[in-house]
Scaffold this active site. Structure first.
Site, PDB file in Angstrom:
ATOM      1  N   ASP A 209      44.530 -22.456 -93.077  1.00 41.24           N
ATOM      2  CA  ASP A 209      45.363 -21.679 -93.949  1.00 41.24           C
ATOM      3  C   ASP A 209      46.310 -22.373 -94.835  1.00 41.24           C
ATOM      4  OD1 ASP A 209      46.591 -19.497 -95.645  1.00 41.24           O
ATOM      5  OD2 ASP A 209      44.905 -18.040 -94.435  1.00 41.24           O
ATOM      6  N   HIS A 232      45.756 -24.970 -97.158  1.00 36.95           N
ATOM      7  CA  HIS A 232      45.469 -24.487 -97.923  1.00 36.95           C
ATOM      8  C   HIS A 232      46.465 -24.649 -98.717  1.00 36.95           C
ATOM      9  CE1 HIS A 232      42.512 -20.922 -96.936  1.00 36.95           C
ATOM     10  NE2 HIS A 232      41.976 -22.490 -96.431  1.00 36.95           N
TER      11      HIS A 232
END
Ligand SMILES: *[C@@H]1O[C@H](CO)[C@@H](O)[C@H](O)[C@H]1NC(C)=O
Length: 385
Positions: A209, A232
């Protein structure tokens, strides 16, 4: 005994007593937890050592080299001065976490804390990632801690967040590493909320993430020299999910590298949302390598269908964002995406010295409801299309 040898004797006695006092004093500052004391769950041994270290100024709790099982632990202050946690060994979490806890290891309510060492925190998250769950479990959480230094610690396979900083002031995180597979859910490297005066220097983060996510109420934060990827990207937000969120202000992200990440430099706010504000943000000197959205501002963020229908306009205003000297390769034809809300158009978005290519060709910029200035000429992209 003549007076000369008597005085010699006194001097020797005196030196000896100083030496023994120092010796005991030095030794008694460090409370070591080692293999012999902790064959199973190390929790109680850690709490016993913490109690002693926390009671004196300059106390150190040390985990010696070796592998240790730890169910969970909360180190509670206030302490009697500076406290140090030195991790030389590897702590391993159980596959099934303790119910109703949002952390594996937590430090709470104290000032002047240092956490350092070449050891690892192994969150043992693999089986947890496959289950459905709502609690955000952080491997290392700081709550109400001021003047904190975290150095070198390596966190692997956290169940959700690796490092979570909440309600803290004056935090330096230097040269930490956070590692988890690219497809592990919500394994943010460092998550910060409601905290001020934060520095993140030289981290290596490869997770499933955000490498770093910045929640509401963060002000004066500098992130520099971070290697991010996979993951991310570095994200301000998401913001605007809840009522009463505090503003985000004065964030600088400089000299970071992004490799094979979904996003690079991102601001995301829920649409629709209650009011809020993001201001004075600078991204400078960052390099991207095959990054999905190198520069992205998204005021219509709605990851699940729980945003009142989704795709609405965010009321979290975005005011003053500079992208300076951002260069490298995009993973898509659009290098710059500024998708702002009609009710709260983005103000003061500036790009200077940006150079983003896709397959060797210039990328484009897609902008809506935004005041975007391309300054200084000679940029790729050079305008909103
Ligand atoms: C971040 O950098 C700015 C500009 O260099 C500086 O004024 C500020 O004090 C720094 N903040 C922290 C928390 O280090």
């Amino acid at each position: 005994m003549d007076s000369n040898s008597l005085s010699q004797c006194i001097v020797i006695f005196f030196l000896l007593s100083i030496w023994s006092t120092l010796h005991v004093h030095c030794k008694s500052n460090i409370f070591t937890v080692s293999q012999s004391k902790a064959k199973t769950d190390i929790k109680q041994a850690l709490l016993d050592a913490w109690k002693k270290a926390c009671a004196i100024n300059g106390g150190t709790i040390r985990v010696a080299k070796g592998n240790y099982q730890l169910s969970d632990v909360e180190f509670l202050g206030p302490c009697n001065g500076k406290t140090r946690f030195q991790l030389n060994g590897n702590l391993i979490a159980p596959a099934v976490p303790t119910p109703n806890l949002d952390h594996w290891i937590m430090f709470r309510d104290m000032n002047q804390l240092t956490i350092h060492g070449r050891g690892t925190l192994d969150g043992n998250g693999a089986s947890y990632w496959k289950t459905t769950h709502s609690t955000t479990i952080s491997s290392l959480k700081l709550e109400h801690v001021n003047k904190v230094n975290i150095r070198n610690i390596h966190s692997i396979n956290s169940k959700k967040f690796h490092f979570n900083v909440h309600n803290c002031n004056s935090v330096t995180i230097k040269n930490i590493r956070a590692t988890a597979p690219a497809d592990s859910p919500n394994t943010d490297g460092i998550h910060i909320r409601k905290s001020n005066n934060i520095r993140i220097i030289g981290a290596t983060i490869a997770t499933g993430d955000d490498c770093i996510s910045i929640g509401d109420g963060v002000t004066n934060m500098n992130i520099t020299g971070v290697n991010c990827g996979p993951g991310h990207g570095i994200s301000i937000g998401s913001l605007g999910k809840y009522h009463g969120e505090e503003d985000v202000r004065s964030i600088r992200v400089t000299n970071c590298n992004f490799k094979n990440t979904e996003n690079g430099l991102r601001i995301k706010t829920f649409g629709p949302s209650p009011p809020g504000l993001v201001s004075d943000i600078t991204f400078e000197g960052n390099v991207v390598n095959n990054v999905g959205n190198p520069i992205i501002i998204d005021q219509h963020y709605c990851p699940e269908s729980n945003c009142g229908g989704g795709g609405g306009d965010s009321s979290v205003a975005i005011n003053g964002v500079k992208f300076i000297d951002v260069r490298g390769s995009s993973g898509a034809a659009t290098g710059v995406k500024v998708d702002c809300s009609r009710s709260h158009p983005c103000k003061g978005i500036e790009l200077r010295g940006v150079s983003l290519t896709f397959n060797g060709k210039p990328t484009n910029a897609v902008c809506s409801s935004a005041d975007v200035k391309f300054l200084g000429g000679n940029q790729t992209p050079s305008r909103c299309s």
